[in-house]
Scaffold this active site. Structure first.
Site, PDB file in Angstrom:
ATOM      1  CG  ASP A   1      49.603  67.874  41.276  1.00 52.59           C
ATOM      2  OD1 ASP A   1      48.531  68.079  40.693  1.00 52.59           O
ATOM      3  OD2 ASP A   1      50.083  68.632  42.135  1.00 52.59           O
TER       4      ASP A   1
ATOM      5  CE  LYS B   1      44.674  72.496  42.780  1.00 44.56           C
ATOM      6  NZ  LYS B   1      46.124  72.684  42.742  1.00 44.56           N
TER       7      LYS B   1
ATOM      8  CD  GLN C   1      48.551  75.042  44.229  1.00 43.66           C
ATOM      9  OE1 GLN C   1      47.706  74.177  44.443  1.00 43.66           O
ATOM     10  NE2 GLN C   1      48.761  75.533  43.026  1.00 43.66           N
TER      11      GLN C   1
END
Ligand code: NDP
Length: 258
Positions: free
Chosen positions: A99, A32, A76
């Protein structure tokens, strides 16, 4: 990105939080970060030790919620067992939730009026669209019903007028249901669960799975046997994974311009 900065004075910024030493999570976070660098998004990485407390993690999220230079926040997953993932997701400002895991954004997806789409299902939809496949009226089968992949995946296919069936570990005859699919999405986490004889001739097969075996990375689909029957199939690695990162970049730019 240069145009955004020059014309609107906006430089998108993404904060990525990682807690602990999970090797797979470290690879995802590194990829990322590399994607951000490649396209000119400012990225900040917050690598916290395994023994981080819930209070410390929430305090960091709140600090980032208030940080002007940060437009997107990603924590994460999975988090170490002692941390409450739901509470952390809920603490992220919905406007910075790139997200799209926050209940506000999940609800918006449900009613089809959203700012962000969850990255993996959005990446799958992009692959379908760019391949010229029309979802309308198609039998779509999603194997897996997680909040981050299976459920939103089903919803996005439904928004595109697919007839959607969602399978899970209690589905009685997985093979029979999969054989009906014009579009089959596997998001299970079981290596090569979907075999050639479970797939209709000419189906579109999308493999979300990422299963790390000792010597290789495999998907949830047995590629060779399924490729013989499918009209289109995504590989692992190199299929949905890169699309997930591309959608994260898209969401971050969107968050910066909201
Ligand atoms: P989860 O473990 O959260 O969910 C798995 C789902 O699969 C559950 O709904 C479970 O059913 C179902 N399932 C498990 N075993 C079977 C079975 N034998 N038959 C039918 N259904 C079954 O996983 P995620 O959704 O988070 O991830 C799925 C896969 O996608 C993983 O391999 C993960 O690594 C990968 N992934 C890939 C991403 C990418 O960028 N490419 C991003 C995110 C995930 P039940 O609900 O009944 O337990």
């Amino acid at each position: 990105m240069a145009k955004l900065k020059a014309e609107k004075g906006i430089e998108p910024g993404l904060a990525v939080i990682i807690v602990g030493e999970d090797p797979a999570s470290k690879i995802y976070v590194r990829n990322k970060k590399l994607a951000c660098e490649a396209i000119g998004i400012r990225s900040e990485e917050y690598a916290l030790p395994e023994n981080t407390t819930q209070e410390e993690l929430i305090a960091l999220v709140e600090e980032l919620n208030n940080k002007k230079e940060i437009h997107g926040i990603l924590c994460q997953l999975p988090l170490p067992k002692h941390l409450d993932e739901e509470a952390v997701i809920n603490a992220i400002s919905p406007k910075k939730d790139v997200d799209a895991f926050h209940p506000v954004n999940v609800g918006k997806i449900m009613i089809g009026n959203f700012d962000f789409l969850p990255c993996t299902p959005a990446g799958v939809m992009e692959l379908i669209k760019e391949s010229g496949i029309d979802v309308k009226g198609k039998e779509c089968v999603v194997v897996g019903r997680s909040n981050i992949v299976g459920k939103p995946m089903a919803m996005l296919l439904l928004h595109q007028h697919g007839t959607v069936t969602v399978c899970h570990s209690k589905t009685r005859d997985l093979k029979e249901v999969c054989q009906r699919a014009d579009i089959l999405v596997a998001a299970v986490g079981v290596p090569e669960l979907i075999k050639g004889d479970m797939v209709k001739e000419g189906a579109v097969v999308i493999d979300v799975g990422m299963n790390r075996l000792p010597d290789k990375l495999v998907g949830d689909v047995e590629f060779d046997s399924v490729a013989e029957r499918a009209c289109a199939i995504t590989p692992v690695p190199g299929g949905v994974g890169p699309m997930t990162i591309a959608m994260l970049m898209k969401n971050t730019v969107k968050a910066a311009t909201l």
